[in-house]
Design a protein around this motif. Structure first.
Motif, short mmCIF file in Angstrom:
data_model
loop_
_atom_site.label_atom_id
_atom_site.label_comp_id
_atom_site.label_asym_id
_atom_site.label_seq_id
_atom_site.Cartn_x
_atom_site.Cartn_y
_atom_site.Cartn_z
N ILE A 1 44.23 38.05 38.68
CA ILE A 1 43.21 37.72 38.24
C ILE A 1 41.66 38.15 38.96
N HIS A 2 41.79 37.77 40.22
CA HIS A 2 40.72 38.13 41.24
C HIS A 2 40.17 39.55 41.45
N MET A 3 41.35 40.36 41.34
CA MET A 3 41.08 41.75 41.17
C MET A 3 39.86 42.37 40.35
N SER A 4 39.80 41.24 39.21
CA SER A 4 38.65 41.45 38.24
C SER A 4 37.31 41.52 38.69
N SER A 5 37.10 41.11 40.06
CA SER A 5 35.80 41.16 40.78
C SER A 5 35.40 42.64 41.33
N GLU A 6 36.49 43.36 41.22
CA GLU A 6 36.35 44.64 41.51
C GLU A 6 35.83 45.68 40.46
N PRO A 7 35.18 46.71 40.88
CA PRO A 7 34.64 47.51 39.87
C PRO A 7 35.55 48.51 39.09
N PHE A 8 36.58 48.53 39.12
CA PHE A 8 37.69 49.57 38.85
C PHE A 8 38.90 48.82 38.26
N TYR A 9 38.70 47.47 37.92
CA TYR A 9 39.86 46.52 37.50
C TYR A 9 39.33 45.67 36.30
N SER A 10 39.93 45.57 35.22
CA SER A 10 39.27 44.80 34.25
C SER A 10 40.38 44.12 33.53
#
Length: 273
Positions: free
Chosen positions: A201-210
């Motif tokens: 879930i928290h990877m969604s704060s990175e610009p390459f992961y949605s």
């Protein structure tokens, strides 16, 4: 390429159009499947990515709708979630492309990704720098290694053939791979727990992961104790930027990236503490 095949099928459909629907039924079905795959994998993720680069600084929610008429016009409407006043407009695709035909992206052209609010082409070194800059919570002077271990898990799953496309599902198998890599690198005395669903879930704060939300879900609180069942409640699947996902298949790149991730998020922290 899918677009080349679609153009060929369109020509066949035009030629056989007068033969009756029973003759072209299978052809229409094949065309529909290819069109859906093209929109899902090549078109709409890039639209969403570009839109994200433009609105990332806003605090309002947005409800919007796009309709392409199958010819040369895209009609769109939107409003902020706090109002019911819709704005409507249309775009003539002739003003954007020289030809109304589908176009393809050549392999040597880098896909854009939104970085710091701007759309840029990313080199391998820039990808490395971005991945090494991933943010994590700090506990007792240590930065969480969850995101780094998550990336290592994705690379390992691709090598094993478990992940075949950019979609990443919150599965028990993904959790097992994550725990194996976590136990290999993360010291047992560190104040963190091996839970793959947290970085999922928290990877969604990175610009390459949605994240692709489940039907009916518009937003949710990311600060929860995530489990597989809780993720499934809100999220259908996650996906990576296409260029980065392609690089995850490049052994030279992934070997270099893996070493640097382990060094920064594990070894350097061990040395400091």
């Amino acid at each position: 390429m899918e677009t080349d095949k679609l153009r060929s099928l369109y020509k066949q459909l035009d030629t056989l159009a007068a033969s009756g629907e029973d003759v072209v039924a299978d052809l229409r079905k094949e065309i529909n499947n290819l069109e859906l795959a093209y929109l899902k994998e090549q078109a709409l993720p890039l639209v969403a990515q570009f839109l994200a680069s433009k609105i990332s600084g806003l605090r309002c929610g947005i409800d919007c709708s796009f309709q392409f008429d199958g010819n040369h016009s895209i009609n769109y409407s939107f409003c902020t979630s706090r109002t019911m006043l819709y704005c409507k407009d249309s775009i003539d695709t002739h003003l954007i492309a020289k030809s109304p035909q589908l176009t393809t992206t050549q392999p040597n052209i880098k896909q854009p990704v939104a970085v710091n609010g701007e759309t840029k082409a990313i080199s391998e070194d820039q990808w490395i720098k971005m991945l090494l800059s991933m943010k994590g919570i700090k506990v007792k002077g240590l930065t969480s290694p969850h995101k780094a271990i998550f990336i290592l898990t994705i690379i390992d799953c691709i090598k094993r053939g478990y992940i075949h496309d950019r979609r990443v599902f919150a599965s028990n198998a993904l959790s097992n791979y994550f725990i194996h890599i976590w136990n290999t690198y993360v010291p047992t005395e560190w104040p963190f727990h091996a839970n793959v669903f947290q970085p999922y879930i928290h990877m969604s704060s990175e610009p390459f992961y949605s994240l692709v939300y489940s039907d009916g879900i518009k937003d949710f609180d990311v600060n929860q104790n995530w489990s597989r069942s809780l993720v499934a409640k809100y999220v259908e699947y996650a996906y990576f930027d296409k260029q980065l996902f392609d690089l995850f298949h490049n052994e030279k790149f992934t070997n270099r990236l893996s070493e640097l991730l382990i060094d920064k998020f594990i070894n350097q922290q061990i040395s400091k503490n």
